[in-house]
Design a protein around this motif. Structure first.
Motif, PDB file in Angstrom:
ATOM      1  N   GLU A   9       1.568   0.156   0.368  1.00  0.00           N
ATOM      2  CA  GLU A   9       0.337   0.272  -0.389  1.00  0.00           C
ATOM      3  C   GLU A   9       0.054   1.701  -0.862  1.00  0.00           C
ATOM      4  OE1 GLU A   9       0.550  -1.100   2.590  1.00  0.00           O
ATOM      5  OE2 GLU A   9      -0.554   0.070   4.059  1.00  0.00           O
ATOM      6  N   SER A  11       1.541   3.261  -3.084  1.00  0.00           N
ATOM      7  CA  SER A  11       1.762   3.380  -4.524  1.00  0.00           C
ATOM      8  C   SER A  11       1.478   2.042  -5.180  1.00  0.00           C
ATOM      9  CB  SER A  11       3.202   3.818  -4.799  1.00  0.00           C
ATOM     10  OG  SER A  11       4.111   2.861  -4.276  1.00  0.00           O
ATOM     11  N   GLY A  12       1.455   2.039  -6.512  1.00  0.00           N
ATOM     12  CA  GLY A  12       1.054   0.827  -7.225  1.00  0.00           C
ATOM     13  C   GLY A  12       2.199  -0.075  -7.619  1.00  0.00           C
ATOM     14  N   TRP A  13       3.437   0.241  -7.188  1.00  0.00           N
ATOM     15  CA  TRP A  13       4.557  -0.574  -7.656  1.00  0.00           C
ATOM     16  C   TRP A  13       4.549  -1.982  -7.080  1.00  0.00           C
ATOM     17  CZ3 TRP A  13       7.764  -2.492  -3.945  1.00  0.00           C
ATOM     18  CH2 TRP A  13       7.859  -1.806  -2.735  1.00  0.00           C
ATOM     19  N   PRO A  15       1.859  -4.049  -6.125  1.00  0.00           N
ATOM     20  CA  PRO A  15       0.954  -4.935  -6.870  1.00  0.00           C
ATOM     21  C   PRO A  15       1.476  -5.257  -8.263  1.00  0.00           C
ATOM     22  CG  PRO A  15      -0.293  -3.227  -5.762  1.00  0.00           C
ATOM     23  CD  PRO A  15       1.149  -2.862  -5.606  1.00  0.00           C
ATOM     24  N   ALA A  16       2.113  -4.285  -8.906  1.00  0.00           N
ATOM     25  CA  ALA A  16       2.646  -4.529 -10.254  1.00  0.00           C
ATOM     26  C   ALA A  16       3.740  -5.600 -10.215  1.00  0.00           C
ATOM     27  CB  ALA A  16       3.205  -3.227 -10.837  1.00  0.00           C
ATOM     28  N   LEU A  17       4.628  -5.520  -9.213  1.00  0.00           N
ATOM     29  CA  LEU A  17       5.675  -6.533  -9.064  1.00  0.00           C
ATOM     30  C   LEU A  17       5.072  -7.918  -8.819  1.00  0.00           C
ATOM     31  CD1 LEU A  17       8.537  -5.067  -6.810  1.00  0.00           C
ATOM     32  CD2 LEU A  17       8.699  -5.810  -9.183  1.00  0.00           C
ATOM     33  N   ILE A  19       2.013  -9.065  -9.498  1.00  0.00           N
ATOM     34  CA  ILE A  19       1.281  -9.581 -10.663  1.00  0.00           C
ATOM     35  C   ILE A  19       2.259 -10.056 -11.734  1.00  0.00           C
ATOM     36  CG2 ILE A  19      -0.234  -8.922 -12.578  1.00  0.00           C
ATOM     37  CD1 ILE A  19      -1.645  -7.024 -10.574  1.00  0.00           C
ATOM     38  N   ALA A  20       3.327  -9.290 -11.949  1.00  0.00           N
ATOM     39  CA  ALA A  20       4.310  -9.647 -12.973  1.00  0.00           C
ATOM     40  C   ALA A  20       4.968 -10.991 -12.661  1.00  0.00           C
ATOM     41  CB  ALA A  20       5.366  -8.554 -13.090  1.00  0.00           C
TER      42      ALA A  20
END
Length: 526
Positions: A9, A11-13, A15-17, A19-20
């Protein structure tokens, strides 16, 4: 010196994965769905419209409720939201009901249930060991693991095209694994008890949990040589562990025990009247056993040693059928399959009892038990290979040898799922998605272990390239041949047998890895 990975948590990578991949799932709302879609619609209707006393007796549809009670309560909870989409889906008599609102609701329910899986993947990523923090995010083991799990090809097509709730279920299993890797054993036992009461296929890995928890939780100390100190047994810990497991089981089965319906529930959960193999043979030992029996029976007829009239009809002309009577080799009964499964598990269970090697030793044992069950159990579905593939992903990002085994098992196991999507519209989708996942797996794991040698032996790579030839044969050559009408089962047979070779090889390699590791550690102690 190995250190723990940085918190996901930070970094934002991640959540981005997440959500994608969730958005990608939504693109397949109107894709082909299997009969499992109607199975779960019917279960929504049963749990919403009928009293609990009739849940495991209702048989208007052929797709009767055959999951444990905790999953039935999950369906009941979903049905409370389903009424706001289309009440028609909750009518038991509305067989094969698939209105646009029903499709939308059921597809979205899988996507939202996957939140459990996403959280579990995040927890697994925090347990990954990193020798040194890589500056390039794409070369970090925790990032690679997140992609291998969140974007797993097999799980994606089974849940979001074919239609099931495996991500939701695997979420609880992986969360349990993460807790054991974090030495939070009671919580790990809780999550496993929950997933076991959601879907009983997890009995496949229950022996790994039982032996490991007894050895590492109920016994609190080892001797200096690593052997078990028997006097360190803690009755309090055993009672607390039993209380966790029994409380979940009581909450799940309690109402049905109180109504005297336990035998009925169990008869639904364990329908041994089904055949040894599913209609499409799972790529396991029994697929090879079946095809050997067919070959021997054909050879026997040619040599005049067997009379065609005396052979079981299905063995010569029936193709892939649910009930399979062997003509030459001994027919297999459920107790025989169970015995073979237990024998295949025993070395792994013995290793984790003698030298647990912490949470990773448990994880290795779990993968071995899952694959042993897939290889030898009764009436195995091809989708069950994911029970070994997903946990093995964790080991694959930490060990070059495990990475090679993962590539063999995942590629072969994922390809064996192709027959689930047989419509022309889904053909390019499944090919493209598998290519993307496979190419990423190979490149990412190769980068993780660059400088440590090749991940695959040339013969292993050649075998995997053979999957391309199998696909061309089954999808291009065979449909144009005259055998298409007379032997329609041949593509499924070829796929099952070829993949069975790869899965069997992976099973043996996992055991070789486990046992050589045991010998190496024993040599070091000497």
């Amino acid at each position: 010196v190995a250190v723990m990975a940085a918190p996901v948590e930070s970094s934002g990578w991640f959540p981005a994965l997440a959500i994608a991949v969730s958005l990608l799932k939504c693109l397949f709302i109107n894709a082909y769905h299997s009969t499992d879609f109607e199975v779960h619609r019917n279960w929504l209707a049963i749990t919403h419209s009928l009293p609990i006393s009739r849940w495991y007796y209702e048989n208007t549809s052929e797709w009767t409720l055959d999951y444990p009670p905790l999953f039935a309560w999950f369906e009941y909870g979903l049905s409370q939201a389903a009424v706001h989409f289309d009440r028609g889906m909750l009518v038991v008599e509305n067989l094969n009901y698939a209105s646009p609102a029903t499709i939308l609701f059921q597809r979205l329910s899988v996507v939202f249930a996957d939140l459990v899986f996403i959280y579990a993947v995040k927890e697994c990523c925090t347990t990954v060991r990193e020798e040194k923090a890589a500056k390039d995010l794409l070369r970090r083991p925790c990032f690679v693991l997140a992609v291998l799990l969140l974007w797993n090809f097999g799980l994606f097509i089974v849940d979001h095209i074919h239609f099931q709730y495996n991500g939701f279920l695997f979420g609880f299993l992986l969360l349990s694994v993460a807790r054991h890797l974090q030495a939070r054993h009671l919580e790990g036992a809780l999550w496993f008890s929950i997933v076991l009461n959601l879907k009983h296929i997890n009995l496949y890995v229950a022996p790994a949990y039982g032996i490991y928890l007894l050895r590492c939780f109920c016994f609190t100390q080892d001797n200096t040589d690593g052997s078990l100190r028997w006097r360190s047994f803690s009755p309090v810990r055993l009672v607390s562990l039993g209380a966790v497991v029994l409380s979940v089981t009581a909450a799940s089965f309690g109402p049905f025990v109180a109504m005297g319906q336990l035998p009925q529930v169990l008869s639904r959960l364990f329908p041994f009247k089904r055949g040894l193999c599913h209609a499409y043979w799972a790529p396991n030992f029994w697929a090879l056993y079946n095809v050997l029996d067919k070959a021997l029976s054909m050879l026997g007829v040619r040599l005049g040693l067997l009379d065609v009239a005396g052979l079981p009809k299905a063995s010569m002309t029936g193709g892939l059928v649910q009930e399979f009577q062997h003509a030459v080799l001994p027919s297999v009964s459920p107790p025989t399959a169970l015995l073979c499964t237990l024998l295949a598990m025993l070395p792994a269970l013995w290793c984790v009892w003698r030298r647990p090697c912490g949470g990773r030793g448990f994880l290795r044992c779990l993968v071995q038990c899952a694959l042993a069950s897939f290889m030898f159990s009764w009436h195995v579905h091809e989708k069950a290979v994911l029970l070994a593939v997903l946990p093995l992903s964790i080991l694959a990002v930490e060990s070059r040898r495990d990475a090679g085994i993962f590539l063999m098992l995942a590629t072969t196991g994922h390809y064996s799922l192709f027959p689930l999507l047989f419509t022309p519209a889904e053909f390019p989708i499944k090919v493209l998605l598998m290519l993307l996942f496979t190419i990423y797996s190979f490149s990412a794991l190769r980068n993780l272990f660059s400088g440590e040698g090749s991940l695959l032996h040339p013969l292993e790579a050649l075998y995997l390239l053979g999957l391309v030839a199998v696909e061309v044969l089954c999808e291009v050559v065979f449909p144009l041949s005259p055998w298409q009408q007379t032997l329609p089962f041949v593509p499924l047979l070829v796929t099952s047998v070829y993949c069975a070779l790869g899965v069997s090889y992976s099973f043996v390699r996992l055991y070789v890895s486990l046992l050589t590791q045991e010998v190496t550690e024993k040599t070091k102690r000497l």
